[in-house]
Design a protein around this motif. Structure first.
Motif, PDB file in Angstrom:
ATOM      1  N   ALA A 209      12.898   1.641   3.790  1.00 56.47           N
ATOM      2  CA  ALA A 209      12.116   2.889   3.982  1.00 56.47           C
ATOM      3  C   ALA A 209      10.830   2.771   3.506  1.00 56.47           C
ATOM      4  O   ALA A 209       9.663   2.973   4.455  1.00 56.47           O
ATOM      5  CB  ALA A 209      12.756   4.040   2.808  1.00 56.47           C
ATOM      6  N   THR A 210      10.123   1.672   2.717  1.00 53.26           N
ATOM      7  CA  THR A 210       8.863   1.515   2.408  1.00 53.26           C
ATOM      8  C   THR A 210       8.308   0.636   3.736  1.00 53.26           C
ATOM      9  O   THR A 210       7.268   1.029   4.085  1.00 53.26           O
ATOM     10  CB  THR A 210       8.683   0.379   1.169  1.00 53.26           C
ATOM     11  OG1 THR A 210       9.357   1.341   0.087  1.00 53.26           O
ATOM     12  CG2 THR A 210       7.325   0.275   1.122  1.00 53.26           C
TER      13      THR A 210
ATOM     14  N   SER B  93       0.895  -1.235  -0.106  1.00 56.13           N
ATOM     15  CA  SER B  93       0.062   0.185  -0.038  1.00 56.13           C
ATOM     16  C   SER B  93       0.901   1.292  -0.043  1.00 56.13           C
ATOM     17  O   SER B  93       0.373   2.408  -0.396  1.00 56.13           O
ATOM     18  CB  SER B  93      -0.828  -0.313   1.383  1.00 56.13           C
ATOM     19  OG  SER B  93      -0.398  -0.150   2.591  1.00 56.13           O
ATOM     20  N   VAL B  94       2.135   1.134   0.384  1.00 52.16           N
ATOM     21  CA  VAL B  94       3.111   2.346   0.335  1.00 52.16           C
ATOM     22  C   VAL B  94       3.891   2.275  -1.008  1.00 52.16           C
ATOM     23  O   VAL B  94       3.948   3.394  -1.470  1.00 52.16           O
ATOM     24  CB  VAL B  94       3.840   2.267   1.485  1.00 52.16           C
ATOM     25  CG1 VAL B  94       5.126   3.223   1.664  1.00 52.16           C
ATOM     26  CG2 VAL B  94       3.239   2.336   3.039  1.00 52.16           C
ATOM     27  N   ALA B  95       4.373   1.168  -1.248  1.00 56.96           N
ATOM     28  CA  ALA B  95       5.033   0.926  -2.381  1.00 56.96           C
ATOM     29  C   ALA B  95       5.332  -0.459  -2.885  1.00 56.96           C
ATOM     30  O   ALA B  95       5.396  -1.195  -2.026  1.00 56.96           O
ATOM     31  CB  ALA B  95       6.391   1.766  -2.473  1.00 56.96           C
ATOM     32  N   PRO B  96       5.525  -0.673  -4.272  1.00 60.31           N
ATOM     33  CA  PRO B  96       5.889  -2.321  -4.429  1.00 60.31           C
ATOM     34  C   PRO B  96       7.056  -2.927  -4.254  1.00 60.31           C
ATOM     35  O   PRO B  96       7.175  -4.297  -4.211  1.00 60.31           O
ATOM     36  CB  PRO B  96       5.561  -2.055  -6.089  1.00 60.31           C
ATOM     37  CG  PRO B  96       5.913  -0.943  -6.424  1.00 60.31           C
ATOM     38  CD  PRO B  96       5.565   0.160  -5.242  1.00 60.31           C
ATOM     39  N   ASP B  97       7.982  -2.050  -3.706  1.00 58.80           N
ATOM     40  CA  ASP B  97       9.336  -2.605  -3.210  1.00 58.80           C
ATOM     41  C   ASP B  97       9.210  -2.801  -1.894  1.00 58.80           C
ATOM     42  O   ASP B  97      10.536  -2.839  -1.295  1.00 58.80           O
ATOM     43  CB  ASP B  97      10.391  -1.509  -3.831  1.00 58.80           C
ATOM     44  CG  ASP B  97      10.367  -0.181  -2.960  1.00 58.80           C
ATOM     45  OD1 ASP B  97       9.245  -0.176  -2.238  1.00 58.80           O
ATOM     46  OD2 ASP B  97      11.029   0.738  -2.957  1.00 58.80           O
ATOM     47  N   TRP B  98       8.293  -3.365  -1.180  1.00 59.87           N
ATOM     48  CA  TRP B  98       8.450  -3.519   0.155  1.00 59.87           C
ATOM     49  C   TRP B  98       9.324  -4.797   0.701  1.00 59.87           C
ATOM     50  O   TRP B  98       9.726  -4.967   1.815  1.00 59.87           O
ATOM     51  CB  TRP B  98       6.882  -3.841   0.585  1.00 59.87           C
ATOM     52  CG  TRP B  98       6.164  -5.052  -0.301  1.00 59.87           C
ATOM     53  CD1 TRP B  98       5.625  -4.881  -1.098  1.00 59.87           C
ATOM     54  CD2 TRP B  98       6.388  -6.551   0.219  1.00 59.87           C
ATOM     55  NE1 TRP B  98       5.025  -6.197  -1.513  1.00 59.87           N
ATOM     56  CE2 TRP B  98       5.605  -7.161  -0.709  1.00 59.87           C
ATOM     57  CE3 TRP B  98       6.837  -7.140   1.183  1.00 59.87           C
ATOM     58  CZ2 TRP B  98       5.339  -8.567  -0.837  1.00 59.87           C
ATOM     59  CZ3 TRP B  98       6.592  -8.533   1.324  1.00 59.87           C
ATOM     60  CH2 TRP B  98       6.025  -9.158   0.197  1.00 59.87           C
TER      61      TRP B  98
END
Length: 247
Positions: free
Chosen positions: A217-218, A207-212
């Protein structure tokens, strides 16, 4: 036996004797004898046991004892009645006291429950306000960090310090240390929870970024958002974690 207590019976006995004498006098035609007997009957009103013929003492004594027994029985009945009334009064007072104590306890319990609910509501509101402040005071967003191929623990902590508000960082750091020891690739073999904050499943952090999977940072941004939304702040989450060993 007192002389006064048998007075009535002595009088009755003397009267009976006098009556017999009167009848004998009339039968013999002796009016004087009748008059004398009337005088004796009047005098008998003040006759005492000592003046009663010896042959009638037993009869009078028996009657007197019966009278005394009746008086004593009446006294016992009266005492029993008073005792019963007193016992009823004491029981009623005891019942009233117990009822009042129960009502007071119920009121106290309701008051305590109300105060507890109000306190919980106040704390939740404070945590929410703290979370809003924390979100507003965050210096950087996860998207402002250039992705790297790998990160050291020191680098991950440095990123966290720039995303998490200073007043909340210690609580956030303590939770992360317990959950993953700052390993952004940590995997729980039992539940499958993933990353610094052990998101379960890890895909929630998308939900924050696809690179979780590879970007701490994500993960930090998602973890901060989660703690703010669910517990009001990282410190609210830490309070819960201490009580439950999870958050």
């Amino acid at each position: 036996m007192s002389r006064i207590s048998v007075r009535g019976f002595a009088v009755a006995s003397a009267t009976a004797v006098t009556t017999v004498g009167a009848v004998v006098g009339v039968a013999s035609g002796d009016p004087q004898s009748s008059s004398d007997n009337n005088f004796e009957a009047a005098a008998a009103d003040t006759t005492l046991l000592a003046e009663i013929p010896a042959g009638q003492h037993a009869q009078v004594a028996t009657a007197s004892l019966a009278q005394q027994a009746d008086v004593q029985a009446a006294a016992v009945d009266e005492a029993a009645k008073k005792n019963a009334e007193e016992a009823a009064r004491i029981q009623a007072a005891s019942d009233a006291k117990a009822k009042k104590e129960a009502a007071d306890k119920k009121a106290a319990d309701e008051k305590a429950a109300k105060e507890k609910a109000e306190k919980a509501e106040k704390e939740a509101k404070e945590r929410q306000e703290q979370g809003e402040v924390a979100s507003r005071s965050a210096s950087r967003d996860a998207s402002s960090f250039e992705p790297q191929t790998s990160y050291t623990v020191a680098e991950v902590k440095a990123i966290a310090r720039q995303i998490v508000p200073a007043g909340q960082f210690q609580c956030f750091s303590t939770i992360v240390n317990h959950e993953s020891t700052w390993n952004y690739k940590a995997v729980n073999p039992s539940s499958g929870a993933y990353g610094l904050v052990q998101s379960n499943p890890g895909s929630k952090m998308a939900s924050v970024a696809p690179d979780w999977r590879t970007n701490p940072a994500t993960q930090i941004q998602w973890g901060l958002n989660y703690m703010n939304e669910r517990y009001g702040s990282p410190c609210g989450a830490w309070d819960f974690w201490q009580d439950n060993r999870w958050y």
